[in-house]
Design a protein around this motif. Structure first.
Motif, PDB file in Angstrom:
ATOM      1  N   CYS A   1     -38.726 -18.691  22.705  1.00  0.00           N
ATOM      2  CA  CYS A   1     -38.405 -17.278  22.436  1.00  0.00           C
ATOM      3  C   CYS A   1     -39.549 -16.604  21.689  1.00  0.00           C
ATOM      4  O   CYS A   1     -39.876 -15.443  21.959  1.00  0.00           O
ATOM      5  CB  CYS A   1     -37.117 -17.177  21.617  1.00  0.00           C
ATOM      6  N   ARG A   2     -40.145 -17.351  20.759  1.00  0.00           N
ATOM      7  CA  ARG A   2     -41.305 -16.793  20.022  1.00  0.00           C
ATOM      8  C   ARG A   2     -42.460 -16.503  20.962  1.00  0.00           C
ATOM      9  O   ARG A   2     -43.100 -15.458  20.893  1.00  0.00           O
ATOM     10  CB  ARG A   2     -41.763 -17.817  18.970  1.00  0.00           C
ATOM     11  N   ILE A   3     -42.730 -17.464  21.870  1.00  0.00           N
ATOM     12  CA  ILE A   3     -43.828 -17.280  22.830  1.00  0.00           C
ATOM     13  C   ILE A   3     -43.549 -16.057  23.699  1.00  0.00           C
ATOM     14  O   ILE A   3     -44.417 -15.207  23.917  1.00  0.00           O
ATOM     15  CB  ILE A   3     -44.014 -18.548  23.691  1.00  0.00           C
ATOM     16  N   GLN A   4     -42.309 -15.944  24.202  1.00  0.00           N
ATOM     17  CA  GLN A   4     -41.933 -14.828  25.072  1.00  0.00           C
ATOM     18  C   GLN A   4     -42.065 -13.491  24.338  1.00  0.00           C
ATOM     19  O   GLN A   4     -42.659 -12.541  24.848  1.00  0.00           O
ATOM     20  CB  GLN A   4     -40.490 -15.053  25.561  1.00  0.00           C
ATOM     21  N   GLU A   5     -41.501 -13.401  23.116  1.00  0.00           N
ATOM     22  CA  GLU A   5     -41.501 -12.123  22.404  1.00  0.00           C
ATOM     23  C   GLU A   5     -42.886 -11.756  21.876  1.00  0.00           C
ATOM     24  O   GLU A   5     -43.276 -10.596  21.903  1.00  0.00           O
ATOM     25  CB  GLU A   5     -40.463 -12.157  21.271  1.00  0.00           C
ATOM     26  N   SER A   6     -43.630 -12.767  21.403  1.00  0.00           N
ATOM     27  CA  SER A   6     -44.988 -12.450  20.927  1.00  0.00           C
ATOM     28  C   SER A   6     -45.898 -12.091  22.100  1.00  0.00           C
ATOM     29  O   SER A   6     -46.820 -11.279  21.959  1.00  0.00           O
ATOM     30  CB  SER A   6     -45.566 -13.625  20.126  1.00  0.00           C
ATOM     31  N   SER A   7     -45.630 -12.661  23.289  1.00  0.00           N
ATOM     32  CA  SER A   7     -46.457 -12.315  24.463  1.00  0.00           C
ATOM     33  C   SER A   7     -46.255 -10.852  24.846  1.00  0.00           C
ATOM     34  O   SER A   7     -47.203 -10.175  25.265  1.00  0.00           O
ATOM     35  CB  SER A   7     -46.119 -13.228  25.651  1.00  0.00           C
ATOM     36  N   GLN A   8     -45.012 -10.348  24.687  1.00  0.00           N
ATOM     37  CA  GLN A   8     -44.766  -8.925  24.987  1.00  0.00           C
ATOM     38  C   GLN A   8     -45.561  -8.036  24.021  1.00  0.00           C
ATOM     39  O   GLN A   8     -46.100  -7.003  24.420  1.00  0.00           O
ATOM     40  CB  GLN A   8     -43.260  -8.612  24.876  1.00  0.00           C
ATOM     41  N   VAL A   9     -45.635  -8.461  22.763  1.00  0.00           N
ATOM     42  CA  VAL A   9     -46.437  -7.718  21.774  1.00  0.00           C
ATOM     43  C   VAL A   9     -47.908  -7.744  22.174  1.00  0.00           C
ATOM     44  O   VAL A   9     -48.612  -6.725  22.101  1.00  0.00           O
ATOM     45  CB  VAL A   9     -46.252  -8.326  20.357  1.00  0.00           C
ATOM     46  N   LEU A  10     -48.372  -8.922  22.624  1.00  0.00           N
ATOM     47  CA  LEU A  10     -49.782  -9.057  23.018  1.00  0.00           C
ATOM     48  C   LEU A  10     -50.103  -8.207  24.244  1.00  0.00           C
ATOM     49  O   LEU A  10     -51.194  -7.619  24.336  1.00  0.00           O
ATOM     50  CB  LEU A  10     -50.106 -10.530  23.298  1.00  0.00           C
ATOM     51  N   TYR A  11     -49.167  -8.122  25.201  1.00  0.00           N
ATOM     52  CA  TYR A  11     -49.390  -7.255  26.372  1.00  0.00           C
ATOM     53  C   TYR A  11     -49.541  -5.803  25.943  1.00  0.00           C
ATOM     54  O   TYR A  11     -50.391  -5.064  26.450  1.00  0.00           O
ATOM     55  CB  TYR A  11     -48.236  -7.404  27.369  1.00  0.00           C
ATOM     56  N   LYS A  12     -48.711  -5.392  24.985  1.00  0.00           N
ATOM     57  CA  LYS A  12     -48.801  -4.011  24.501  1.00  0.00           C
ATOM     58  C   LYS A  12     -50.135  -3.780  23.785  1.00  0.00           C
ATOM     59  O   LYS A  12     -50.753  -2.720  23.911  1.00  0.00           O
ATOM     60  CB  LYS A  12     -47.633  -3.703  23.558  1.00  0.00           C
ATOM     61  N   LEU A  13     -50.561  -4.796  23.016  1.00  0.00           N
ATOM     62  CA  LEU A  13     -51.856  -4.695  22.331  1.00  0.00           C
ATOM     63  C   LEU A  13     -52.989  -4.505  23.343  1.00  0.00           C
ATOM     64  O   LEU A  13     -53.888  -3.679  23.158  1.00  0.00           O
ATOM     65  CB  LEU A  13     -52.129  -5.974  21.529  1.00  0.00           C
ATOM     66  N   GLN A  14     -52.911  -5.290  24.406  1.00  0.00           N
ATOM     67  CA  GLN A  14     -53.941  -5.221  25.444  1.00  0.00           C
ATOM     68  C   GLN A  14     -53.968  -3.834  26.091  1.00  0.00           C
ATOM     69  O   GLN A  14     -55.039  -3.281  26.358  1.00  0.00           O
ATOM     70  CB  GLN A  14     -53.668  -6.310  26.502  1.00  0.00           C
ATOM     71  N   GLN A  15     -52.768  -3.276  26.297  1.00  0.00           N
ATOM     72  CA  GLN A  15     -52.682  -1.962  26.946  1.00  0.00           C
ATOM     73  C   GLN A  15     -53.223  -0.854  26.052  1.00  0.00           C
ATOM     74  O   GLN A  15     -53.884   0.077  26.509  1.00  0.00           O
ATOM     75  CB  GLN A  15     -51.225  -1.658  27.323  1.00  0.00           C
ATOM     76  N   THR A  16     -52.964  -0.947  24.750  1.00  0.00           N
ATOM     77  CA  THR A  16     -53.403   0.132  23.842  1.00  0.00           C
ATOM     78  C   THR A  16     -54.877   0.036  23.482  1.00  0.00           C
ATOM     79  O   THR A  16     -55.427   0.965  22.868  1.00  0.00           O
ATOM     80  CB  THR A  16     -52.570   0.115  22.547  1.00  0.00           C
ATOM     81  N   LYS A  17     -55.503  -1.090  23.789  1.00  0.00           N
ATOM     82  CA  LYS A  17     -56.947  -1.265  23.571  1.00  0.00           C
ATOM     83  C   LYS A  17     -57.344  -1.062  22.106  1.00  0.00           C
ATOM     84  O   LYS A  17     -58.407  -0.538  21.807  1.00  0.00           O
ATOM     85  CB  LYS A  17     -57.758  -0.278  24.437  1.00  0.00           C
ATOM     86  N   THR A  18     -56.451  -1.463  21.202  1.00  0.00           N
ATOM     87  CA  THR A  18     -56.814  -1.345  19.774  1.00  0.00           C
ATOM     88  C   THR A  18     -56.726  -2.720  19.128  1.00  0.00           C
ATOM     89  O   THR A  18     -56.108  -2.903  18.093  1.00  0.00           O
ATOM     90  CB  THR A  18     -55.872  -0.364  19.053  1.00  0.00           C
ATOM     91  N   LYS A  19     -57.375  -3.663  19.765  1.00  0.00           N
ATOM     92  CA  LYS A  19     -57.268  -5.056  19.332  1.00  0.00           C
ATOM     93  C   LYS A  19     -57.811  -5.256  17.918  1.00  0.00           C
ATOM     94  O   LYS A  19     -57.162  -5.842  17.076  1.00  0.00           O
ATOM     95  CB  LYS A  19     -58.037  -5.948  20.310  1.00  0.00           C
ATOM     96  N   GLN A  20     -58.995  -4.757  17.638  1.00  0.00           N
ATOM     97  CA  GLN A  20     -59.639  -5.009  16.346  1.00  0.00           C
ATOM     98  C   GLN A  20     -58.785  -4.507  15.198  1.00  0.00           C
ATOM     99  O   GLN A  20     -58.586  -5.176  14.200  1.00  0.00           O
ATOM    100  CB  GLN A  20     -61.012  -4.302  16.310  1.00  0.00           C
ATOM    101  N   GLU A  21     -58.225  -3.320  15.394  1.00  0.00           N
ATOM    102  CA  GLU A  21     -57.452  -2.682  14.339  1.00  0.00           C
ATOM    103  C   GLU A  21     -56.130  -3.427  14.080  1.00  0.00           C
ATOM    104  O   GLU A  21     -55.764  -3.690  12.947  1.00  0.00           O
ATOM    105  CB  GLU A  21     -57.173  -1.232  14.739  1.00  0.00           C
TER     106      GLU A  21
END
Length: 1353
Positions: free
Chosen positions: A692-712
């Motif tokens: 569940c952690r992998i699944q939910e954190s992966s959704q957060v990571l996909y959103k991070l990738q989409q917003t292109k604000t990784k460093q911040e």
């Protein structure tokens, strides 16, 4: 820790009729948003949530209305529509509250218009005359009176009409309820309507003062007065009507006091009247005539206990205790209520009444606290801790703090807490710590043994009064003593709660007493050091419960203690010797050691958000190597804690690090084959949290990738690119699946298969998001044909749970699995399933069922199935829109049905051949399995299914007719009398003569015939079908042939009976019932259900084989659970009729009766159990009361010389009922009668009665004292104080005393040889489990003292 997703709220949308819509359209304007256009738009929406949002948009428009708006016809029209809408919405619809909130914001000028609209609507509502529509009107009245100014104004305008309606509704509902006597569903609905009507009446009367001008209505001619008299009379009738639900009687008790209070003058005399009612001393001369005429049933010397209880509740809830306005009479009433309640505590035995009494005693203590704030000095003396009232209350507490009902135990704790508060209030200004009452209580409580649950809650309350330090001064070892008791799960929650109260109070004491933090070491020595010693050296259960219950509370109170614990444990784990710990090592199979304790502390701290794993590793607090050691520790719980440290986190979206993934892979190499079921379950549960952690954190990571604000957003972990982490996740999950499929090789052990399949099932479930959502991993991509074959092979496992898991996983990946199967594979699988369904190995038919349930989802199965028909396959209209599963299931069931019908025909010729070659139960099992996974309330091929159901029922009867002679024989195990010696045979004849069995032994009467038949059949099988016969033992010696065949016949017969019972039960439970009056989509008629009921009745009362009647019982339970919910009244009443018939047959002792008196009455107890357990849980349990009354009278020894068979049956049935957990506390009032019947029955000269009495006594001892959990025969857990025992069963006090006296007289008689009374052993067994308590007062009426002289003699 993974959080659960919130459920979506469903809101029903409202709609307006054509006339209302036209009215709004006339006033709505397209160019601007006015109230009419918004309302029109709102009405046209089909979603309730959207309508609520639209309503909220109207709020600003409503608030802007002014004087001019009141003259606007558009506003008037809208308010009319809103009024209609408000009264049409259901009570629980959120729209109703939103609408009320909006209308309450109306400005004053428009409020008058709104009131007019509401009055018009309400007047229409009050014209309702249909009793079954009253509920809607009552709900609307309740909503108007509930914090809604517009609604209250409307009711005020129609006050007399509302009063008249309520008066009429109470009388009408009561009459309708009387006419529907016996129809439980309708009666329950009417009683709930009655409850609402009483509550609305009370709310209205409470607002009487503001609706009428003071006391002007208090004269005989007033309409309001006459209505009040009618309401009072109705409430009194409801209060004394024992047939009504308890909630209705409770509300009526409140209503009687409230209505009397509103009508009574002068108010000062009311407490005296209530006191007289409760004490039964009402003198008609001093009581108003209106009260006597309306409450005549209450003005008697002795009221029923339940009525007294509800009147006490009414007085406590409805009279004003706080202000002291009732004066001395009020104080007398308060003490009288306490006296009545405490006297009722020994009378009321019904579980619901006992719970109500405990709740009302809590209300009394709250009222007493309120009265003390303005009470007289005399009241303070009478409520002091040393007073009689408080003494009796404490006796009640000591008797009930171990009560089996949770609710009673909880209320008892609240009563104790309030008693302490009452005493504190009476001695305000004195020093609590030196108070003799508190000192005496503490001393008494500490002298109790720690296994008494009530001790923990009571000590917790005392700690809050006098402080932890004062208790520790008496005994410093208390924390260690409490921790030692945490090896028992039933005590662990109580112990941890007490410890939490103590260490929190102790910390607060230190913090306030010492400015510097020098106290922390002393606090650690008392509360933390003993914990660490036990974690390292304690047994498995104790450490587990301490970690679950105590450790999280300790860390919550003092997070800083974690560093101290890690430092001590790490030093010990590294050096194997700790300064603070006596002998701590790395642990063993039986103890955790310092390493295990460290893992447990870290796991708990991380799960509760007290630390991060990255911080532990980076700070060097714990090394990766240390965690690896934990993951492969020889103590299984250390492995689980180490895994928990990796999997459990406070945030469900925390990113899984690379180190964690490596450690998990390391764990999976060594721990999939654990032999312990609990360890396997824990591993699966923890890995599920990780996924569940992998699944939910992966959704957060996909959103991070989409917003292109990784460093911040990633901050310090910027070097871990989201795409890189996602790829790691995918690789990790893929390698995990590879490992799991690797261990599923043919021949792998059951634990390994169970673990691997459970984990794969979690992966399939968690990584299956909605379409369109990006998924980090999909199990479908890892599946190939070899892996599908592996899973199908798992269906052949001999373990049912492995089959279930494999089937569940196959269903989740069935689309991929079917794509990998060609038509030839499908045909072979189907052929295998059909062959397995007739195997002589019972577990093979279970495999066949799962395989068929999987294959019915394949679109090509119909073609394969139709190819197996010898004759022309059945034609079906292909235009009918039916699902693949439904069409396939129908085809499979028809094929199995045709096959089993042919086999039944063959079995009629030779049952022995059928048992050896084609046992029929497998086919029936597969049919039941296919039916259970169909959506039976939503089928399209109704005509076909009706035909199939009718054939299935007929087939069940035919199969049962073939096999029932075996299981109904009095010796179904194939018993042939082998006792050659005359003594054994004679003894057997004597026993048979004693119990006078009515059954005969026809089927196995002639042993010679059976042997010849066995021999002949086995020779035929050996000659004609030697290779196909599944049972090679048939071709053996003659004697062996006969034994094996007899056994095979029995297995075939009782399993066939089992499957028939389960099939018929499934048909009754799952299939929608067809009403007899109108045709519907129901597949089974009421007549068929009645016939099935008669079938079950016949077999439960006739079968001798335990396996057969136990499984007939399983099907019968499914039927009886469905009957009370039927709309058909004749079906609803069937359990009652069946019960009366069987009890009558038992009583009659008819020589022609076929009821079985041996084998503990065989299926009769099961039959009666099923009928009684089907009674609605919240009803009055009328069937149970009637049955127990009959059985108790039958079980008692009678002086008549008639047969003892009814007594044997009654004792056996009582035993079954006392063992049935579903009857719960409802059976407890009959325990004392059961004990008396068992002890008296044990003295019978007839062996069968003595045997049944012994079994009943054993069941009752377990029911009273609990299941024995230790080897110690008289374990502390299975005992109770004499006071508690005799308070719960008061009738046993004189009975046991009298019996003990009789036994002693027998022993002391001057006979030459010693004669021991038969009941001595039973009496000593009970008395041996009773012990005196330090809490027992010397004046106790139920003292153990009178028993002592007899025991000594």
């Amino acid at each position: 820790m993974v959080l659960k997703k919130k459920k979506e709220i469903q809101v029903d949308a409202f709609s307006l009729d054509h006339q209302q819509l036209e009215k709004l359209k006339r006033f709505s304007k397209a160019e601007e948003q006015n109230l009419a256009s918004l309302l029109l738009h709102c009405a046209q929406l089909s979603n309730g949530i959207q309508q609520i949002q639209c309503m909220k948009q109207m709020m600003p428009l409503v608030k802007k209305m002014d004087q001019d708006s009141a003259c606007d016809p558009m506003v008037k029209a809208c308010l009319d529509v809103l009024g209609d809408m408000y009264f049409s919405l259901s009570a629980k619809n959120p729209l109703k509250k939103v609408l009320a909130s909006s209308l309450d914001g109306l400005p004053e000028p428009c409020m008058t218009l709104a009131v007019e609209s509401f009055v018009r609507c309400l007047r229409e509502e009050l014209k309702t005359t249909d009793v079954y529509l009253y509920r809607k009107v009552l709900d609307n009245l309740a909503a108007c009176l509930e914090d809604f100014s517009l609604g209250r104004a409307s009711v005020k305008n129609l006050f007399k009409e509302v009063l008249q309606f309520l008066q009429k509704s109470l009388l009408d509902i009561q009459e309708e309820n009387r006419q529907n006597h016996g129809n439980h569903i309708v009666q329950t609905q009417l009683m709930h309507d009655l409850l609402i009507a009483i509550k609305v009446s009370m709310t209205l009367v409470q607002k009487l003062e503001e609706n009428t001008q003071g006391s002007v209505w208090k004269h005989d001619e007033s309409f309001v007065w006459q209505s009040m008299c009618s309401l009072l009379k109705s409430s009194t009738n409801f209060l004394v009507d024992a047939a009504l639900l308890q909630t209705v009687q409770t509300a009526s008790g409140l209503a009687v006091i409230l209505f009397t209070k509103a009508m009574y003058e002068p108010a000062e005399g009311l407490p005296s009247l209530v006191s007289d009612l409760l004490l039964g001393s009402v003198k008609h001369a001093g009581v108003p005539a209106w009260f006597v005429s309306n409450c005549e049933t209450l003005c008697v010397e002795e009221l029923p206990d339940s009525v007294l209880l509800f009147l006490c509740h009414g007085a406590l809830a409805m009279l004003e205790w706080k202000s002291g306005s009732m004066g001395g009479k009020g104080e007398k009433l308060l003490l009288d209520i306490a006296s009545v309640l405490l006297s009722l505590s020994s009378e009321l035995k019904d579980s619901s009444m006992t719970t109500s009494l405990s709740r009302i005693l809590v209300i009394w203590t709250n009222s007493a606290l309120a009265a003390l704030t303005s009470g007289s000095a005399d009241l303070k003396i009478k409520l002091n801790g040393n007073s009689d009232v408080i003494g009796k209350l404490l006796e009640y507490i000591y008797t009930h703090w171990e009560h089996p009902l949770d609710a009673v135990r909880h209320q008892t704790k609240l009563i104790f807490k309030n008693v302490l508060q009452i005493h504190r209030t009476t001695i305000s200004g004195s020093n609590l710590k030196s108070d003799p009452f508190f000192a005496r209580l503490i001393k008494r409580l500490l002298s109790l043994e720690w296994h008494v649950k009530g001790k923990y809650a009571s000590l917790g309350c005392l700690v809050e009064c006098v402080g932890t330090e004062n208790i520790l001064q008496l005994d410093r070892t208390i924390p260690v003593q409490i921790l030692d008791m945490m090896n028992d799960q039933s005590l662990a929650p109580y112990a941890s709660d007490l410890l939490e109260t103590m260490f929190t109070n102790h910390k607060a004491h230190f913090t306030s007493s010492f400015r510097e933090s020098t106290w922390i070491d002393e606090w650690h020595d008392i509360w933390v050091s003993p914990l660490l010693v036990i974690l390292c050296e304690g047994n498995h259960d104790q450490t587990t419960y301490i970690i679950d219950y105590y450790l999280p509370k300790l860390l919550k109170c003092s997070p800083d203690s974690l560093t101290y614990m890690i430092r001590i444990l790490r030093a010990s784990a590294d050096a194997n010797v700790g300064k603070k710990l006596s002998s701590c090592s790395l642990g063993s199979r039986s103890t955790r050691g310092a390493l295990g304790a460290l893992m447990a502390c870290l796991r708990t701290a991380r799960a509760h958000g007290r630390l991060e794993l990255s911080d532990i590793l980076s700070n060097g607090l714990v090394s990766t190597e240390c965690i690896r050691q934990g993951l492969v520790h020889q103590h299984s719980q250390v492995c689980i804690d180490a895994l928990g440290l990796l999997c459990e986190t406070h945030r469900s979206t925390e990113i899984v690090s690379e180190e964690e993934m490596q450690l998990i892979q390391f764990f999976m190499m060594y721990n999939l084959n654990s032999q312990s079921p609990s360890v396997r379950q824990q591993i699966a549960s923890l890995l599920r949290k990780l996924f569940c952690r992998i699944q939910e954190s992966s959704q957060v990571l996909y959103k991070l990738q989409q917003t292109k604000t990784k460093q911040e957003l990633l901050g310090n972990s910027a070097e871990r690119h989201p795409l890189g982490i996602l790829q790691q996740y995918k690789d990790f999950m893929s390698s995990l699946c590879d490992r799991l499929f690797e261990v599923l090789f043919p021949g792998s052990s059951h634990p390994t298969r169970f673990s691997a399949l459970t984990i794969l099932g979690s992966i399939a479930e968690i990584f299956s998001g909605p379409k369109g959502q990006a998924q980090v991993f999909q199990l479908d991509q890892e599946i190939d044909s070899a892996r599908v074959r592996t899973l199908i092979q798992c269906l052949a496992s001999t373990f049912e749970e492995v089959k279930v898991l494999a089937f569940g996983l196959l269903m989740k990946i069935r689309d991929v699995a079917f794509n990998l199967q060609d038509s030839e594979s499908l045909r072979l699988l189907f052929q295998a399933a059909v062959d397995l369904s007739t195997s002589t190995k019972p577990y093979d038919c279970v495999t066949a069922s799962y395989l068929l349930n999987f294959l019915v989802h394949h679109e090509g199965l119909q073609h394969v199935c139709s190819g197996r028909w010898v004759e022309h396959p059945p034609q079906r209209d292909e235009s009918t829109p039916a699902s693949t599963v439904e069409k396939n299931s129908l085809a499979v069931i028809k094929l199995l049905l045709v096959t089993v019908e042919e086999e039944i025909f063959q079995a009629k010729k030779s049952l022995l051949q059928a048992a050896a070659s084609f046992p029929m139960y497998g086919r029936v099992h597969c049919i039941t399995g296919a039916l259970q996974q169909l959506p039976l309330n939503n089928l399209t091929l109704v005509a076909d299914w009706k035909e199939v159901v009718a054939r299935l029922i007929l087939m069940s009867y035919k199969l049962s007719a073939v096999v029932s002679p075996v299981v109904q024989s009095s010796s179904p195990e194939g018993l042939i009398p082998m006792d050659s010696d005359s003594e054994s045979a004679g003894r057997l004849q004597m026993i048979l003569h004693e119990i006078q069995p009515q059954d005969t032994n026809d089927y196995f009467m002639q042993a010679k015939i059976l042997k010849e038949q066995c021999k002949e059949e086995s020779e035929q099988l050996a000659d004609h079908r030697p290779m196909e016969n599944a049972c090679t033992e048939v071709r053996g010696k003659e004697r062996q042939t006969c034994d094996v065949t007899a056994q095979m016949v029995l297995v075939c017969c009782w399993r066939s009976m089992k499957e028939v019972s389960l099939l018929l039960g499934t048909l009754c439970k799952l299939l929608p019932l067809q009403a007899t009056s109108e045709p519907s989509d129901g597949l089974i008629t009421a007549e068929q259900v009645k016939n099935i009921g008669d079938y079950f009745k016949h077999h439960l009362l006739q079968s001798r084989h335990r396996g057969a009647f136990e499984l007939a019982y399983a099907g019968f339970v499914q039927l009886t659970e469905m009957l009370p919910r039927c709309n058909d009244e004749s079906l609803c009443k069937m359990p009652e009729q069946w019960l009366s018939c069987v009890l009558e047959e038992i009583k009659s002792c008819d020589p022609s009766s076929t009821l079985c008196a041996t084998r503990r009455s065989a299926g009769i107890p099961f039959y009666i159990q099923a009928l009684l357990a089907s009674e609605p849980k919240k009803g009055k349990s009328d069937l149970l009361k009637m049955t127990m009354k009959e059985l108790v009278s039958l079980a008692a020894p009678s002086n008549e010389s008639s047969s003892v068979i009814p007594q044997v049956h009654a004792l056996n049935i009582l035993r079954a009922l006392f063992r049935d957990t579903r009857l719960g506390e409802n059976i407890m009032p009959y325990v004392a009668d059961g004990i008396q019947a068992a002890i008296l029955g044990f003295m019978s000269p007839v062996w069968a009665v003595r045997n049944s009495s012994t079994l009943l006594f054993s069941a009752l001892i377990t029911r009273i004292f609990g299941v024995k959990r230790g080897k110690d025969e008289f374990s502390k857990k299975n005992r109770m104080t004499g006071r508690e025992f005799f308070s719960r069963f008061p009738s046993l006090y004189p009975f046991l005393l009298k019996q003990l006296e009789a036994v002693t007289n027998t022993l002391n008689s001057e006979a030459e040889e010693l004669t021991i009374h038969p009941s001595l052993f039973l009496l000593l067994l009970i008395l041996g489990r009773l012990y005196p308590s330090p809490m027992d007062g010397s004046s106790s009426a139920l003292s153990m003292a009178p028993f002592v002289p007899f025991i000594i003699r």
